[in-house]
Design an enzyme around this catalytic site. Structure first.
Site, PDB file in Angstrom:
ATOM      1  N   GLY A 252      20.400  -9.422 -10.718  1.00 27.75           N
ATOM      2  CA  GLY A 252      21.780  -9.801 -10.971  1.00 27.75           C
ATOM      3  C   GLY A 252      22.827  -8.725 -10.802  1.00 27.75           C
ATOM      4  O   GLY A 252      24.017  -9.012 -10.912  1.00 27.75           O
ATOM      5  N   GLU A 293      14.185  -7.727 -10.950  1.00 26.16           N
ATOM      6  CA  GLU A 293      14.124  -8.589  -9.741  1.00 26.16           C
ATOM      7  C   GLU A 293      15.480  -8.561  -9.048  1.00 26.16           C
ATOM      8  O   GLU A 293      16.292  -9.449  -9.252  1.00 26.16           O
ATOM      9  CB  GLU A 293      13.846 -10.040 -10.157  1.00 26.16           C
ATOM     10  CG  GLU A 293      12.683 -10.245 -11.073  1.00 26.16           C
ATOM     11  CD  GLU A 293      12.728 -11.626 -11.769  1.00 26.16           C
ATOM     12  OE1 GLU A 293      13.724 -12.366 -11.636  1.00 26.16           O
ATOM     13  OE2 GLU A 293      11.757 -11.946 -12.455  1.00 26.16           O
ATOM     14  N   ARG A 296      20.540  -9.040  -4.300  1.00 29.48           N
ATOM     15  CA  ARG A 296      21.801  -8.614  -3.697  1.00 29.48           C
ATOM     16  C   ARG A 296      21.968  -7.088  -3.684  1.00 29.48           C
ATOM     17  O   ARG A 296      22.401  -6.523  -2.677  1.00 29.48           O
ATOM     18  CB  ARG A 296      22.943  -9.243  -4.508  1.00 29.48           C
ATOM     19  CG  ARG A 296      24.283  -9.164  -3.851  1.00 29.48           C
ATOM     20  CD  ARG A 296      25.370  -9.672  -4.806  1.00 29.48           C
ATOM     21  NE  ARG A 296      25.042 -10.873  -5.511  1.00 29.48           N
ATOM     22  CZ  ARG A 296      25.422 -12.101  -5.147  1.00 29.48           C
ATOM     23  NH1 ARG A 296      26.143 -12.270  -4.061  1.00 29.48           N
ATOM     24  NH2 ARG A 296      25.087 -13.153  -5.866  1.00 29.48           N
ATOM     25  N   ARG A 337      28.736 -18.636   1.831  1.00 27.02           N
ATOM     26  CA  ARG A 337      29.282 -18.184   0.552  1.00 27.02           C
ATOM     27  C   ARG A 337      30.785 -18.458   0.384  1.00 27.02           C
ATOM     28  O   ARG A 337      31.193 -18.895  -0.690  1.00 27.02           O
ATOM     29  CB  ARG A 337      28.975 -16.704   0.320  1.00 27.02           C
ATOM     30  CG  ARG A 337      27.471 -16.375   0.362  1.00 27.02           C
ATOM     31  CD  ARG A 337      27.138 -14.978  -0.115  1.00 27.02           C
ATOM     32  NE  ARG A 337      27.335 -14.851  -1.545  1.00 27.02           N
ATOM     33  CZ  ARG A 337      28.370 -14.281  -2.118  1.00 27.02           C
ATOM     34  NH1 ARG A 337      29.320 -13.751  -1.363  1.00 27.02           N
ATOM     35  NH2 ARG A 337      28.493 -14.245  -3.412  1.00 27.02           N
ATOM     36  N   CYS A 369      33.105 -28.927  11.934  1.00 27.13           N
ATOM     37  CA  CYS A 369      34.090 -29.995  11.722  1.00 27.13           C
ATOM     38  C   CYS A 369      34.287 -30.301  10.241  1.00 27.13           C
ATOM     39  O   CYS A 369      33.924 -31.374   9.759  1.00 27.13           O
ATOM     40  CB  CYS A 369      33.664 -31.236  12.487  1.00 27.13           C
ATOM     41  SG  CYS A 369      33.552 -30.872  14.219  1.00 27.13           S
ATOM     42  N   TYR A 397      22.007 -13.452   0.779  1.00 27.15           N
ATOM     43  CA  TYR A 397      22.469 -14.840   0.707  1.00 27.15           C
ATOM     44  C   TYR A 397      23.370 -15.209   1.886  1.00 27.15           C
ATOM     45  O   TYR A 397      24.234 -16.060   1.781  1.00 27.15           O
ATOM     46  CB  TYR A 397      23.183 -15.108  -0.638  1.00 27.15           C
ATOM     47  CG  TYR A 397      22.341 -14.705  -1.828  1.00 27.15           C
ATOM     48  CD1 TYR A 397      21.186 -15.411  -2.131  1.00 27.15           C
ATOM     49  CD2 TYR A 397      22.672 -13.603  -2.622  1.00 27.15           C
ATOM     50  CE1 TYR A 397      20.382 -15.026  -3.200  1.00 27.15           C
ATOM     51  CE2 TYR A 397      21.872 -13.215  -3.690  1.00 27.15           C
ATOM     52  CZ  TYR A 397      20.730 -13.932  -3.971  1.00 27.15           C
ATOM     53  OH  TYR A 397      19.939 -13.555  -5.023  1.00 27.15           O
TER      54      TYR A 397
HETATM   55  N1  LLP Z   1      15.601 -13.481 -10.265  1.00 24.34           N
HETATM   56  C1  LLP Z   1      15.891 -14.775 -10.452  1.00 24.34           C
HETATM   57  C2  LLP Z   1      15.049 -15.582 -11.331  1.00 24.34           C
HETATM   58  C3  LLP Z   1      16.995 -15.345  -9.816  1.00 24.34           C
HETATM   59  O1  LLP Z   1      17.297 -16.611 -10.024  1.00 24.34           O
HETATM   60  C4  LLP Z   1      17.806 -14.531  -8.961  1.00 24.34           C
HETATM   61  C5  LLP Z   1      18.954 -15.105  -8.261  1.00 24.34           C
HETATM   62  C6  LLP Z   1      17.444 -13.186  -8.783  1.00 24.34           C
HETATM   63  C7  LLP Z   1      16.334 -12.689  -9.465  1.00 24.34           C
HETATM   64  C8  LLP Z   1      18.197 -12.262  -7.889  1.00 24.34           C
HETATM   65  O2  LLP Z   1      19.520 -12.103  -8.275  1.00 24.34           O
HETATM   66  P1  LLP Z   1      20.426 -10.983  -7.555  1.00 24.34           P
HETATM   67  O3  LLP Z   1      19.875  -9.625  -7.930  1.00 24.34           O
HETATM   68  O4  LLP Z   1      20.373 -11.219  -6.100  1.00 24.34           O
HETATM   69  O5  LLP Z   1      21.782 -11.220  -8.109  1.00 24.34           O
HETATM   70  N2  LLP Z   1      23.462 -17.715  -3.532  1.00 24.34           N
HETATM   71  C9  LLP Z   1      24.190 -16.984  -4.542  1.00 24.34           C
HETATM   72  C10 LLP Z   1      23.286 -16.180  -5.434  1.00 24.34           C
HETATM   73  C11 LLP Z   1      22.257 -17.013  -6.165  1.00 24.34           C
HETATM   74  C12 LLP Z   1      21.363 -16.188  -7.039  1.00 24.34           C
HETATM   75  C13 LLP Z   1      20.342 -17.029  -7.704  1.00 24.34           C
HETATM   76  N3  LLP Z   1      19.346 -16.306  -8.408  1.00 24.34           N
HETATM   77  C14 LLP Z   1      25.240 -16.113  -3.856  1.00 24.34           C
HETATM   78  O6  LLP Z   1      25.346 -16.164  -2.637  1.00 24.34           O
HETATM   79  O7  LLP Z   1      26.012 -15.429  -4.525  1.00 24.34           O
END
Ligand code: LLP
Length: 447
Positions: A252, A293, A296, A337, A369, A397
């Site tokens: 996150g 985990e 991004r 996005r 479109c 993403y």
């Molecule tokens: N772990 C779990 C259980 C998750 O659901 C997620 C992301 C992550 C790790 C990784 O999160 P990160 O470090 O990437 O923030 N499509 C959206 C983002 C959706 C994220 C969903 N879960 C966007 O383009 O902003």
């Protein structure tokens, strides 16, 4: 001499203008567009490695037992998985497809955790057969189902339960996951029931506690608040005689898309590891292993979407206030996005010599479109038809959420490293790819 323009804060230092042309690790983006066509996802290998190392080094300096996992959903390209695996990353997966990708890229099943709110029997069975390191459970029914499936396979399933700490991650509502109103995880009270049940079931092995509160989090406090809830919960587990080996604190961490200044990986690691260490000391217990985990924060900044301006459609009369449209060859199907979250991706002109043209405020849109097909609105840019632009911070993403809407082939992807030949890591789709799974069936009309 005109002073050098400041380096845009969202671009890693591996992107720079050399002789007025934007380059990635010394490779001109004009040349890449020429060679591979547009739209094209470009990733800097160095930026990815540096992002991973910034987490890993902080953990080493803090002498903590930490596993950094890559959340495959952020970018599942096999080459990126392979590179991250070689750097030492494990993987957070949410589907059988993601598991198969990691295995195909040479990743180890033992270093995977399987998250996800709706895993099917088929997926759980496959994870058990592959010996995935930990399965993060999200409901009591899944917990019971997994026990039965493990019994059928004659094994013990390593599990954590994802707790929902009811913490506001202060991010876009679509990507907040740790509020009671979100579908993810179990409330603390329900999770306590789950752990007691899991501890008593013969085919489940309690490994840890899991939590993930959202994505693109740009402040430290939600992470710290969530960790507090997790640690309080581990105390409640201990009172019931249940001990755990690891804490999975999710991902996150946000990145800079425009002007955000999220905590650095080192700051986040120091704060969280420090908190867990103090908690362990106070209880005279060994420090649990920590799992993160990140998606991004590992690949987001490293990637850009390179696109060519197809047509400029300025309004004849500037006084009306109506938008001037710049139509580029990338669209919402390539980078979803902006349409989905109204997300900002910085748009930058590749060739600074193009900057001779008049500056206008453009709505930068794709050819799909839908009026929702926009990539940036009201952007002051000097554009010319046929010129190249990038959409920055598109490594996470971007390609992973691309679709074939409007029967548009998904973009090619290249991985770039200084002094190395550019690697085409995904070729552009062809018409044959688009229809490969389809068949021309019975005629619908009257015979
Ligand atoms: N772990 C779990 C259980 C998750 O659901 C997620 C992301 C992550 C790790 C990784 O999160 P990160 O470090 O990437 O923030 N499509 C959206 C983002 C959706 C994220 C969903 N879960 C966007 O383009 O902003």
């Amino acid at each position: 001499m005109t002073p050098a323009a400041p380096h845009p804060p969202m671009l890693p230092s591996s992107y720079a203008w050399l002789d007025d042309i934007l380059c990635c690790e010394g490779h001109s983006l004009e040349d890449l567009a020429q060679q591979f066509g547009t739209p094209l996802y470009v990733y800097s290998a160095t930026a990815i490695a540096e992002a991973y190392q910034s987490f890993a080094k902080a953990c080493t300096a803090l002498e903590a037992d930490v596993s950094i996992l890559f959340a495959v959903k952020a970018n599942p390209n096999l080459s990126l998985l392979s590179e991250l695996g070689k750097l030492g990353a494990g993987f957070d997966i949410v589907s059988m497809g993601e598991m198969q990708r990691v295995l195909a890229a040479g990743g180890s099943a033992a270093k995977m955790v399987f998250s996800g709110v709706g895993k099917t029997d088929e997926e759980l069975r496959a994870a058990l057969q592959a010996r995935v390191g930990c399965i993060n459970l999200e409901s009591l029914s899944e917990l019971r189902r997994l026990n039965q499936l493990a019994q059928g396979l004659g094994c013990k399933a390593p599990v954590s339960i994802r707790i929902n700490p009811d913490i506001d991650a202060k991010t876009h509502p679509y990507i907040s996951t740790g509020l009671r109103s979100n579908k993810f995880g179990l409330s603390l009270d329900q999770a306590l029931i789950g752990y007691q049940e899991a501890a008593a079931l013969p085919h489940l092995q309690v490994m840890g506690v899991d939590c993930h509160i959202g994505s693109q989090i740009t402040e430290l406090s939600p992470f710290l608040d969530a960790a507090d809830r997790v640690l309080e919960f581990v105390d409640r587990l201990a009172e019931k005689g249940i001990s755990i080996h690891h804490l999975d604190l999710g991902g996150g961490l946000g990145i800079c898309y425009r002007d955000e200044s999220p905590p650095s990986p080192a700051m986040l690691m120091e704060a969280l590891i420090g908190k867990v260490r103090a908690w362990s000391k106070a209880r005279g217990r060994p420090m649990p292993r920590l799992i993160f985990e990140f998606g991004r924060a590992l690949v987001g900044a490293a990637g850009v979407l390179l696109s060519r301006v197809v047509a400029l459609k300025p309004q004849p009369n500037d006084q009306t206030g109506a938008a001037h449209f710049a139509i580029i060859d990338a669209a919402m199907n390539d980078l979803m996005r902006p349409s989905l979250y109204e997300a900002w991706h910085e748009i930058l002109v590749v060739n600074r010599r193009d900057q001779q043209t008049e500056e206008r405020r453009w709505d930068v849109v794709g050819p799909v479109c839908e009026s929702g097909d926009w990539l940036g609105r009201d952007r002051p840019l000097r554009l010319k038809e046929g010129g190249l632009v990038i959409l920055a911070s598109a490594g996470a993403y971007g390609a992973s959420m691309a679709s074939n809407y409007n029967s548009r082939p998904r973009p090619a992807e290249v991985l770039v490293q200084a002094g190395q030949p550019v690697r085409l890591i995904r070729r552009r789709e062809s018409f044959e790819d688009l229809v490969a799974a389809e068949s021309v069936g019975l005629s619908l009309g009257p015979s």
